[in-house]
Design a protein around this motif. Structure first.
Motif, mmCIF file in Angstrom:
data_model
loop_
_atom_site.group_PDB
_atom_site.id
_atom_site.type_symbol
_atom_site.label_atom_id
_atom_site.label_comp_id
_atom_site.label_asym_id
_atom_site.label_seq_id
_atom_site.Cartn_x
_atom_site.Cartn_y
_atom_site.Cartn_z
ATOM 1 N N UNK A 95 -16.269 49.826 12.321
ATOM 2 C CA UNK A 95 -15.904 50.987 12.617
ATOM 3 C C UNK A 95 -14.356 51.326 12.829
ATOM 4 N N UNK A 96 -14.123 52.531 12.147
ATOM 5 C CA UNK A 96 -12.692 53.060 12.081
ATOM 6 C C UNK A 96 -12.378 54.348 13.198
ATOM 7 N N UNK A 97 -11.784 54.212 14.186
ATOM 8 C CA UNK A 97 -11.105 55.382 15.103
ATOM 9 C C UNK A 97 -10.382 56.164 14.452
ATOM 10 N N UNK A 98 -10.616 57.483 14.093
ATOM 11 C CA UNK A 98 -9.942 58.612 13.441
ATOM 12 C C UNK A 98 -9.187 59.353 14.433
ATOM 13 N N UNK A 99 -9.592 59.771 15.575
ATOM 14 C CA UNK A 99 -8.720 60.577 16.373
ATOM 15 C C UNK A 99 -9.397 61.033 17.573
ATOM 16 N N UNK A 100 -8.961 61.803 18.400
ATOM 17 C CA UNK A 100 -9.727 62.232 19.719
ATOM 18 C C UNK A 100 -9.021 63.349 20.228
ATOM 19 N N UNK A 101 -9.531 64.403 21.044
ATOM 20 C CA UNK A 101 -9.222 65.216 21.663
ATOM 21 C C UNK A 101 -9.516 65.027 23.259
ATOM 22 N N UNK A 102 -8.725 65.314 24.069
ATOM 23 C CA UNK A 102 -8.723 65.200 25.531
ATOM 24 C C UNK A 102 -9.387 66.338 26.168
ATOM 25 N N UNK A 103 -9.888 66.070 27.437
ATOM 26 C CA UNK A 103 -10.435 67.157 28.379
ATOM 27 C C UNK A 103 -9.512 68.472 28.484
ATOM 28 N N UNK A 104 -8.149 68.167 28.189
ATOM 29 C CA UNK A 104 -7.220 69.228 28.377
ATOM 30 C C UNK A 104 -6.783 69.650 27.144
ATOM 31 N N UNK A 105 -7.166 69.298 25.930
ATOM 32 C CA UNK A 105 -6.973 69.831 24.757
ATOM 33 C C UNK A 105 -5.931 69.100 23.856
ATOM 34 N N UNK A 106 -5.287 67.862 24.715
ATOM 35 C CA UNK A 106 -4.389 67.241 23.866
ATOM 36 C C UNK A 106 -5.083 66.367 22.716
ATOM 37 N N UNK A 113 -2.855 55.922 10.420
ATOM 38 C CA UNK A 113 -3.082 55.957 8.972
ATOM 39 C C UNK A 113 -3.827 57.211 8.420
ATOM 40 N N UNK A 114 -4.409 58.046 9.240
ATOM 41 C CA UNK A 114 -5.048 59.155 8.898
ATOM 42 C C UNK A 114 -4.101 60.661 9.365
ATOM 43 N N UNK A 115 -3.480 60.497 10.247
ATOM 44 C CA UNK A 115 -2.878 61.588 11.052
ATOM 45 C C UNK A 115 -1.967 62.737 10.071
ATOM 46 N N UNK A 116 -1.656 62.500 9.016
ATOM 47 C CA UNK A 116 -1.226 63.440 8.037
ATOM 48 C C UNK A 116 -2.323 64.083 7.297
ATOM 49 N N UNK A 117 -3.590 63.770 7.474
ATOM 50 C CA UNK A 117 -4.731 64.627 6.821
ATOM 51 C C UNK A 117 -5.736 64.829 7.788
#
Length: 123
Positions: free
Chosen positions: A47-58, A64-68
């Motif tokens: 499993x590879x975590x790609x990203x997340x959004x918080x309850x506030x929208x952050x 490794x994937x941030x730019x895309x």
């Protein structure tokens, strides 16, 4: 009981943008202290975590994937969306959305997960 459901195209061509939506029921994506993640699992790999959004929208992204990668949300529809630009064959994977009280989620025992959706990158 919160439930998550991924949706989107099962086939994406190389160099195009992969876009997936996670629809949440039984709970609000603005509920305090929860993070809403995208995770993927290529065939035969972990499993590879790609990203997340918080309850506030952050938003938070794997370095490794941030730019895309871009994650956004629609609070009126109780959905959050993943966009991954310039996909390659390495983007072929099962994609999951998940809710957890941690930003980074890499185990299905942590939080609540959708059932996953298969995406193939091929011309």
């Amino acid at each position: 009981q919160v439930q998550l459901q991924e949706s989107g195209p099962g086939l994406v061509k190389p160099s195009q943008t992969l876009s997936l939506t996670c629809t949440v029921s039984g709970g609000s994506i603005t509920t305090n202290d929860y993070y809403w993640s995208w995770i993927r699992q290529p065939p035969g790999k972990g499993l590879e975590w790609m990203g997340a959004i918080s309850y506030t929208g952050s938003t938070y992204y794997s370095p490794s994937l941030q730019s895309r990668t871009s994650i956004s949300r629609n609070t009126s529809k109780n959905q959050f969306t993943l966009q991954l630009n310039s996909v390659t064959a390495e983007g072929t994977a099962e994609y999951y959305c998940a809710r957890a009280q941690e930003v980074v989620v890499t185990a299905k025992e942590r939080g609540t997960w959708g059932q996953g959706t298969q995406v193939t990158v091929s011309s």
